[in-house]
Design a protein around this motif. Structure first.
Motif, mmCIF file in Angstrom:
data_model
loop_
_atom_site.group_PDB
_atom_site.id
_atom_site.type_symbol
_atom_site.label_atom_id
_atom_site.label_comp_id
_atom_site.label_asym_id
_atom_site.label_seq_id
_atom_site.Cartn_x
_atom_site.Cartn_y
_atom_site.Cartn_z
ATOM 1 N N SER A 171 0.844 -1.278 -0.070
ATOM 2 C CA SER A 171 -0.035 -0.037 -0.040
ATOM 3 C C SER A 171 0.729 1.403 0.169
ATOM 4 N N LEU A 172 2.070 1.225 0.734
ATOM 5 C CA LEU A 172 2.962 2.241 0.587
ATOM 6 C C LEU A 172 3.358 2.691 -0.682
ATOM 7 N N VAL A 173 3.820 1.565 -1.434
ATOM 8 C CA VAL A 173 4.186 1.774 -2.812
ATOM 9 C C VAL A 173 3.029 2.393 -3.878
ATOM 10 N N TYR A 174 1.886 1.767 -3.688
ATOM 11 C CA TYR A 174 0.626 2.412 -4.331
ATOM 12 C C TYR A 174 0.467 3.624 -4.141
ATOM 13 N N ARG A 175 0.688 4.209 -2.759
ATOM 14 C CA ARG A 175 0.391 5.458 -2.380
ATOM 15 C C ARG A 175 1.306 6.380 -2.834
ATOM 16 N N PHE A 176 2.618 6.058 -2.925
ATOM 17 C CA PHE A 176 3.868 6.605 -3.595
ATOM 18 C C PHE A 176 3.617 7.127 -4.920
ATOM 19 N N LEU A 177 3.065 6.058 -5.690
ATOM 20 C CA LEU A 177 3.093 6.073 -7.038
ATOM 21 C C LEU A 177 1.838 6.960 -7.340
ATOM 22 N N ALA A 178 0.769 7.214 -6.539
ATOM 23 C CA ALA A 178 -0.389 8.000 -6.451
ATOM 24 C C ALA A 178 0.215 9.632 -6.627
ATOM 25 N N HIS A 179 1.543 9.823 -6.060
ATOM 26 C CA HIS A 179 1.660 11.154 -6.025
ATOM 27 C C HIS A 179 3.051 11.417 -6.876
ATOM 28 N N HIS A 180 3.685 10.322 -7.152
ATOM 29 C CA HIS A 180 4.908 10.518 -8.106
ATOM 30 C C HIS A 180 4.990 9.385 -9.338
ATOM 31 N N VAL A 181 5.839 9.624 -10.370
ATOM 32 C CA VAL A 181 6.174 8.809 -11.591
ATOM 33 C C VAL A 181 7.706 8.544 -10.942
ATOM 34 N N ALA A 182 7.852 7.130 -10.982
ATOM 35 C CA ALA A 182 9.158 6.889 -10.709
ATOM 36 C C ALA A 182 9.349 5.332 -10.762
ATOM 37 N N THR A 183 10.847 4.927 -10.964
ATOM 38 C CA THR A 183 11.253 3.711 -11.377
ATOM 39 C C THR A 183 11.104 2.818 -10.000
ATOM 40 N N ALA A 184 11.335 1.701 -9.873
ATOM 41 C CA ALA A 184 11.531 0.924 -8.682
ATOM 42 C C ALA A 184 12.635 1.228 -7.836
ATOM 43 N N THR A 185 13.960 1.483 -8.434
ATOM 44 C CA THR A 185 14.982 1.983 -7.696
ATOM 45 C C THR A 185 14.669 3.375 -6.792
ATOM 46 N N MET A 186 13.898 4.052 -7.388
ATOM 47 C CA MET A 186 13.558 5.625 -6.803
ATOM 48 C C MET A 186 12.537 5.360 -5.840
ATOM 49 N N ILE A 187 11.592 4.276 -6.015
ATOM 50 C CA ILE A 187 10.652 3.988 -4.747
ATOM 51 C C ILE A 187 11.454 3.512 -3.657
ATOM 52 N N THR A 200 20.288 5.145 -11.114
ATOM 53 C CA THR A 200 21.259 4.273 -11.679
ATOM 54 C C THR A 200 21.775 4.502 -13.014
ATOM 55 N N GLY A 201 21.086 5.359 -13.772
ATOM 56 C CA GLY A 201 21.364 5.738 -14.986
ATOM 57 C C GLY A 201 21.153 4.760 -16.107
ATOM 58 N N ARG A 202 20.425 3.772 -15.583
ATOM 59 C CA ARG A 202 20.106 2.427 -16.544
ATOM 60 C C ARG A 202 18.772 2.595 -16.999
ATOM 61 N N PRO A 203 18.500 2.065 -18.194
ATOM 62 C CA PRO A 203 17.214 2.096 -18.691
ATOM 63 C C PRO A 203 16.169 1.190 -17.737
ATOM 64 N N ALA A 204 15.031 1.937 -17.367
ATOM 65 C CA ALA A 204 14.073 1.269 -16.596
ATOM 66 C C ALA A 204 12.764 1.851 -16.699
ATOM 67 N N TRP A 205 11.721 1.142 -16.556
ATOM 68 C CA TRP A 205 10.190 1.624 -16.877
ATOM 69 C C TRP A 205 9.833 2.534 -15.689
ATOM 70 N N TYR A 206 9.456 3.457 -16.003
ATOM 71 C CA TYR A 206 8.738 4.521 -14.863
ATOM 72 C C TYR A 206 7.251 4.170 -14.683
ATOM 73 N N LEU A 207 6.780 4.302 -13.477
ATOM 74 C CA LEU A 207 5.698 3.718 -13.096
ATOM 75 C C LEU A 207 4.963 4.752 -12.533
ATOM 76 N N CYS A 208 3.312 4.693 -12.501
ATOM 77 C CA CYS A 208 2.584 5.508 -11.927
ATOM 78 C C CYS A 208 1.085 4.893 -11.653
ATOM 79 N N SER A 209 0.480 5.563 -10.934
ATOM 80 C CA SER A 209 -1.128 5.044 -10.751
ATOM 81 C C SER A 209 -1.942 5.975 -11.462
ATOM 82 N N LEU A 210 -3.167 5.464 -11.845
ATOM 83 C CA LEU A 210 -4.063 6.434 -12.454
ATOM 84 C C LEU A 210 -4.221 7.869 -11.739
ATOM 85 N N SER A 211 -4.236 7.607 -10.451
ATOM 86 C CA SER A 211 -4.559 8.576 -9.423
ATOM 87 C C SER A 211 -3.415 9.862 -9.345
ATOM 88 N N ALA A 212 -2.379 9.479 -10.046
ATOM 89 C CA ALA A 212 -1.333 10.473 -10.191
ATOM 90 C C ALA A 212 -1.855 11.636 -11.271
#
Length: 88
Positions: free
Chosen positions: A16-32, A67-79
């Motif tokens: 739920s913390l990951v989901y709530r974080f993505l509700a306010h940010h667009v980020a990679t797994a490492t950034m999260i 990391t500087g490496r290619p990675a998917w940026y994630l978000c939730s629709l509430s973002a």
């Protein structure tokens, strides 16, 4: 999102913390992981679960700010992003 911490008190589950974080940010797994303190391996598992549930989406493949490496940026629709523009 540089040097920004998003730790919540009494936040419940890590998922739920990951989901709530993505509700306010667009980020990679490492950034999260850096922002929340949740191990990246756990975030990858929660990412898969939340994607299958249709709660988060991959937005763009780009270089991670950490990391500087290619990675998917994630978000939730509430973002505030429209589902039409997101990769499902």
């Amino acid at each position: 999102m540089k040097n920004q911490k998003f730790k919540l008190r009494n936040s419940g589950t890590q998922r739920s913390l990951v989901y709530r974080f993505l509700a306010h940010h667009v980020a990679t797994a490492t950034m999260i992981s850096v922002a929340t303190g949740i191990p990246q391996k756990n975030i990858c598992r929660y990412k898969r679960e939340l994607e299958r549930a249709g709660l988060i989406y991959q937005v763009a493949l780009d270089r991670c700010e950490i990391t500087g490496r290619p990675a998917w940026y994630l978000c939730s629709l509430s973002a505030g992003l429209n589902k039409e523009f997101l990769r499902s």
